[in-house]
Design a protein around this motif. Structure first.
Motif, PDB file in Angstrom:
ATOM      1  N   LEU A  68       0.087   3.328  -2.744  1.00  0.00           N
ATOM      2  CA  LEU A  68      -1.083   4.195  -2.886  1.00  0.00           C
ATOM      3  C   LEU A  68      -2.318   3.472  -3.396  1.00  0.00           C
ATOM      4  CD1 LEU A  68       0.676   7.304  -4.517  1.00  0.00           C
ATOM      5  CD2 LEU A  68       0.222   6.881  -2.094  1.00  0.00           C
ATOM      6  N   GLY A  69      -2.116   2.361  -4.098  1.00  0.00           N
ATOM      7  CA  GLY A  69      -3.237   1.646  -4.686  1.00  0.00           C
ATOM      8  C   GLY A  69      -3.454   2.045  -6.133  1.00  0.00           C
ATOM      9  N   SER A  70      -3.970   1.128  -6.916  1.00  0.00           N
ATOM     10  CA  SER A  70      -4.121   1.364  -8.359  1.00  0.00           C
ATOM     11  C   SER A  70      -5.170   2.418  -8.691  1.00  0.00           C
ATOM     12  CB  SER A  70      -4.481   0.044  -9.059  1.00  0.00           C
ATOM     13  OG  SER A  70      -5.698  -0.477  -8.515  1.00  0.00           O
ATOM     14  N   GLU A  71      -6.068   2.744  -7.714  1.00  0.00           N
ATOM     15  CA  GLU A  71      -7.131   3.714  -7.975  1.00  0.00           C
ATOM     16  C   GLU A  71      -6.737   5.142  -7.622  1.00  0.00           C
ATOM     17  OE1 GLU A  71      -9.897   2.783  -9.501  1.00  0.00           O
ATOM     18  OE2 GLU A  71      -9.041   0.771  -9.548  1.00  0.00           O
ATOM     19  N   HIS A  72      -5.578   5.315  -7.046  1.00  0.00           N
ATOM     20  CA  HIS A  72      -5.163   6.664  -6.654  1.00  0.00           C
ATOM     21  C   HIS A  72      -4.982   7.533  -7.894  1.00  0.00           C
ATOM     22  CE1 HIS A  72      -2.829   9.950  -4.878  1.00  0.00           C
ATOM     23  NE2 HIS A  72      -3.242   9.523  -3.693  1.00  0.00           N
ATOM     24  N   GLU A  73      -5.361   8.806  -7.754  1.00  0.00           N
ATOM     25  CA  GLU A  73      -5.320   9.737  -8.882  1.00  0.00           C
ATOM     26  C   GLU A  73      -3.940   9.801  -9.532  1.00  0.00           C
ATOM     27  OE1 GLU A  73      -5.957  14.538  -9.753  1.00  0.00           O
ATOM     28  OE2 GLU A  73      -6.128  13.726  -7.715  1.00  0.00           O
ATOM     29  N   PHE A  74      -2.885   9.827  -8.731  1.00  0.00           N
ATOM     30  CA  PHE A  74      -1.535   9.917  -9.282  1.00  0.00           C
ATOM     31  C   PHE A  74      -1.169   8.669 -10.082  1.00  0.00           C
ATOM     32  CE2 PHE A  74       0.416  13.148  -6.083  1.00  0.00           C
ATOM     33  CZ  PHE A  74      -0.512  14.081  -6.524  1.00  0.00           C
ATOM     34  N   ILE A  75      -1.655   7.527  -9.613  1.00  0.00           N
ATOM     35  CA  ILE A  75      -1.343   6.271 -10.293  1.00  0.00           C
ATOM     36  C   ILE A  75      -2.109   6.181 -11.605  1.00  0.00           C
ATOM     37  CG2 ILE A  75      -1.436   3.756 -10.116  1.00  0.00           C
ATOM     38  CD1 ILE A  75       0.676   5.160  -8.347  1.00  0.00           C
ATOM     39  N   VAL A  76      -3.379   6.566 -11.579  1.00  0.00           N
ATOM     40  CA  VAL A  76      -4.197   6.513 -12.792  1.00  0.00           C
ATOM     41  C   VAL A  76      -3.620   7.429 -13.865  1.00  0.00           C
ATOM     42  CG1 VAL A  76      -6.472   7.019 -13.752  1.00  0.00           C
ATOM     43  CG2 VAL A  76      -6.282   5.915 -11.507  1.00  0.00           C
ATOM     44  N   LYS A  77      -3.208   8.642 -13.473  1.00  0.00           N
ATOM     45  CA  LYS A  77      -2.692   9.614 -14.439  1.00  0.00           C
ATOM     46  C   LYS A  77      -1.185   9.493 -14.653  1.00  0.00           C
ATOM     47  CE  LYS A  77      -6.164  13.172 -13.390  1.00  0.00           C
ATOM     48  NZ  LYS A  77      -6.377  14.578 -12.952  1.00  0.00           N
ATOM     49  N   ARG A  78      -0.528   8.627 -13.849  1.00  0.00           N
ATOM     50  CA  ARG A  78       0.942   8.505 -13.873  1.00  0.00           C
ATOM     51  C   ARG A  78       1.599   9.864 -13.604  1.00  0.00           C
ATOM     52  NH1 ARG A  78       3.126   3.608 -16.068  1.00  0.00           N
ATOM     53  NH2 ARG A  78       5.122   4.695 -16.047  1.00  0.00           N
ATOM     54  N   HIS A  79       0.989  10.635 -12.726  1.00  0.00           N
ATOM     55  CA  HIS A  79       1.509  11.959 -12.388  1.00  0.00           C
ATOM     56  C   HIS A  79       2.264  11.922 -11.071  1.00  0.00           C
ATOM     57  CE1 HIS A  79      -1.278  14.719 -14.981  1.00  0.00           C
ATOM     58  NE2 HIS A  79      -0.369  14.073 -15.671  1.00  0.00           N
ATOM     59  N   LEU A  80       3.267  12.773 -10.979  1.00  0.00           N
ATOM     60  CA  LEU A  80       3.999  12.969  -9.732  1.00  0.00           C
ATOM     61  C   LEU A  80       3.947  14.449  -9.404  1.00  0.00           C
ATOM     62  CD1 LEU A  80       5.648  11.262  -7.708  1.00  0.00           C
ATOM     63  CD2 LEU A  80       7.714  12.024  -8.891  1.00  0.00           C
ATOM     64  N   MET A  81       3.597  14.772  -8.146  1.00  0.00           N
ATOM     65  CA  MET A  81       3.534  16.161  -7.737  1.00  0.00           C
ATOM     66  C   MET A  81       3.701  16.232  -6.229  1.00  0.00           C
ATOM     67  SD  MET A  81      -0.549  17.070  -7.913  1.00  0.00           S
ATOM     68  CE  MET A  81      -0.281  18.647  -7.141  1.00  0.00           C
ATOM     69  N   ILE A  82       4.014  17.425  -5.738  1.00  0.00           N
ATOM     70  CA  ILE A  82       4.119  17.654  -4.303  1.00  0.00           C
ATOM     71  C   ILE A  82       2.767  18.182  -3.830  1.00  0.00           C
ATOM     72  CG2 ILE A  82       5.277  18.942  -2.475  1.00  0.00           C
ATOM     73  CD1 ILE A  82       7.724  19.154  -4.278  1.00  0.00           C
ATOM     74  N   PRO A  83       2.091  17.486  -2.909  1.00  0.00           N
ATOM     75  CA  PRO A  83       0.789  17.961  -2.436  1.00  0.00           C
ATOM     76  C   PRO A  83       0.933  19.154  -1.510  1.00  0.00           C
ATOM     77  CG  PRO A  83       1.447  16.007  -1.211  1.00  0.00           C
ATOM     78  CD  PRO A  83       2.491  16.212  -2.279  1.00  0.00           C
ATOM     79  N   SER A  84      -0.189  19.803  -1.227  1.00  0.00           N
ATOM     80  CA  SER A  84      -0.156  21.018  -0.414  1.00  0.00           C
ATOM     81  C   SER A  84       0.178  20.743   1.047  1.00  0.00           C
ATOM     82  CB  SER A  84      -1.508  21.738  -0.496  1.00  0.00           C
ATOM     83  OG  SER A  84      -2.549  20.894  -0.042  1.00  0.00           O
ATOM     84  N   ASN A  85       0.084  19.481   1.479  1.00  0.00           N
ATOM     85  CA  ASN A  85       0.394  19.163   2.883  1.00  0.00           C
ATOM     86  C   ASN A  85       1.818  18.651   3.061  1.00  0.00           C
ATOM     87  OD1 ASN A  85      -0.381  16.722   1.535  1.00  0.00           O
ATOM     88  ND2 ASN A  85      -0.619  15.721   3.510  1.00  0.00           N
ATOM     89  N   LEU A  86       2.670  18.910   2.080  1.00  0.00           N
ATOM     90  CA  LEU A  86       4.081  18.536   2.182  1.00  0.00           C
ATOM     91  C   LEU A  86       4.951  19.763   1.943  1.00  0.00           C
ATOM     92  CD1 LEU A  86       6.460  16.617   2.447  1.00  0.00           C
ATOM     93  CD2 LEU A  86       6.131  15.933   0.054  1.00  0.00           C
ATOM     94  N   SER A  87       5.684  20.167   2.954  1.00  0.00           N
ATOM     95  CA  SER A  87       6.615  21.288   2.832  1.00  0.00           C
ATOM     96  C   SER A  87       8.043  20.780   2.875  1.00  0.00           C
ATOM     97  CB  SER A  87       6.393  22.292   3.981  1.00  0.00           C
ATOM     98  OG  SER A  87       5.134  22.914   3.879  1.00  0.00           O
ATOM     99  N   ILE A  88       8.934  21.526   2.263  1.00  0.00           N
ATOM    100  CA  ILE A  88      10.356  21.183   2.249  1.00  0.00           C
ATOM    101  C   ILE A  88      11.125  22.314   2.925  1.00  0.00           C
ATOM    102  CG2 ILE A  88      12.339  20.552   0.831  1.00  0.00           C
ATOM    103  CD1 ILE A  88      10.430  19.743  -1.380  1.00  0.00           C
ATOM    104  N   ILE A  89      11.872  21.974   3.962  1.00  0.00           N
ATOM    105  CA  ILE A  89      12.696  22.965   4.662  1.00  0.00           C
ATOM    106  C   ILE A  89      14.152  22.511   4.592  1.00  0.00           C
ATOM    107  CG2 ILE A  89      13.141  24.163   6.824  1.00  0.00           C
ATOM    108  CD1 ILE A  89      10.316  23.729   7.641  1.00  0.00           C
ATOM    109  N   ALA A  90      15.014  23.393   4.132  1.00  0.00           N
ATOM    110  CA  ALA A  90      16.436  23.074   3.997  1.00  0.00           C
ATOM    111  C   ALA A  90      17.273  24.056   4.806  1.00  0.00           C
ATOM    112  CB  ALA A  90      16.847  23.112   2.527  1.00  0.00           C
TER     113      ALA A  90
END
Length: 373
Positions: free
Chosen positions: A234-256
């Motif tokens: 993602l690169g060191s400037e990505h928001e998740f990397i800067v904040k050390r956050h992990l989350m599922i974005p709105s453009n990712l769905s999970i179907i089981a």
């Protein structure tokens, strides 16, 4: 389809294989918008012709007087059918350059039903091409799903090195984060065949989504190896990397998918289930495997699979067998019903399933002869 520019008769081609995705529409309409330096509020008018699969279009700049009239017709919509001709089936379609993109809203869905109901096939119709598919089983672990540090042997030097091997969740998560305009899917087959609480771990918290479809409660990335792997992609400037956050974005769905009646599977707890949309896939023999099953009966030596399966299901219902233990239309495939395999398929798959599963706690004499017990 061919689209002809009314101003200079230039032809734009568009091949239609299925319902077009947003990115495919952009790829087609992009050159038109670039040609006219289109901006928000401009209008394209499409009109069919008497020639099959050929349409014309006209571009209107938002500054021309006609646009004010069309704005009233749009009534806030981005596209509108203006007029049709009953004589030749012509349709004039006016499309406004979108004022706002229709947001992608992610979700978690479990599709369940009887064995052979067509759950996997129904998922394939939803996800298109942007997906990763994985299968859960009793030995599936957190490290398989998320990832872990694993050794690798260098083929040239023979040295052993260690790197983070990304699981399917992290692989599809990275794709979604790098391409926010594309809807990605993580497909999990046989969800309840693994201990989901152990496999998901802290990722369980991310399944809570807000109104936009993204994780409502991000979690801290504590695994340094995972953090380094994400930073590399993602690169060191990505928001998740800067904040050390992990989350599922709105453009990712999970179907089981799962069959809730399967034996020897892990139950899903209430806290886990309430974070998913449940969709039952009913048994429908409108589309099913084609072929006959030999019966060795003098009057009726062969029976169509559809007729046989529906007859068996009728008996099972009379025996109060629950619906998700009935036989689905795709319990067996077309290839199982070829002449030299149909009989063994019936014995090995259908009879075994009825004896060991569907009728395990029922009176087997209703289907099987009593002398074979």
């Amino acid at each position: 389809l061919s689209f002809r520019d009314s101003s200079d008769n230039h032809i734009y081609k568009c091949q239609v294989k299925r319902r077009a995705t947003r990115n495919e529409i952009r790829a087609f309409i992009g050159p038109i918008l670039s040609k006219y330096s289109a901006k928000v509020g401009d209008i394209l008018i499409f009109k069919s012709t008497r020639e099959p699969s050929i349409y014309t279009f006209e571009f209107l700049d938002s500054t021309v007087p006609e646009v004010a009239i069309l704005e009233t017709i749009f009534e806030g919509k981005n596209h509108q059918v203006i007029a049709t001709s009953e004589e030749n089936n012509d349709v004039s379609l006016i499309t406004e350059i979108e004022k706002s993109e229709s947001p992608i809203k992610g979700y978690n869905k479990i599709i369940y039903g009887a064995p052979g109901a067509g759950k996997s096939a129904s998922v394939s119709k939803i996800v298109g091409e942007n997906y990763i598919r994985t299968v859960f089983h009793p030995e599936t672990q957190y490290s398989d799903f998320i990832g872990c540090l694993k050794p690798h042997k260098d083929s040239s030097s023979g040295n052993i090195t260690y790197s983070f091997r990304k699981g399917p969740f992290i692989q599809i998560l990275e794709k979604a984060l790098l391409n926010p305009d594309i809807h990605y899917f993580l497909v999990i087959e046989e969800l309840n065949r693994a201990n989901t609480a152990a496999v998901f771990g802290e990722i369980f918290q991310l399944l809570d989504r807000d109104d936009e479809g993204k994780s409502e409660y991000p979690i801290l990335i504590q695994d340094e190896d995972l953090y380094d792997a994400l930073e590399e992609t993602l690169g060191s400037e990505h928001e998740f990397i800067v904040k050390r956050h992990l989350m599922i974005p709105s453009n990712l769905s999970i179907i089981a998918t799962m069959n809730s009646s399967d034996q020897a599977v892990f139950p899903l707890d209430t806290a886990f289930k309430r974070r998913w949309i449940f969709e039952y896939l009913p048994i429908d023999f409108t589309n099913c495997a084609r072929g006959e099953v030999p019966t060795h009966h003098e009057v009726l030596p062969n029976v169509e699979w559809k007729t046989l399966a529906q007859t068996i299901n009728t008996v099972l219902v009379q025996l109060n067998v629950v619906e998700d233990k009935l036989i689905g239309p795709w319990f067996i495939k077309d290839s199982d019903l070829v002449e030299d395999q149909a009989e063994q398929t019936f014995i090995g798959k259908i009879c075994s399933y009825l004896w060991d599963d569907a009728l395990k706690y029922k009176n087997k004499d209703e289907i099987f002869k009593s002398d074979i017990h």
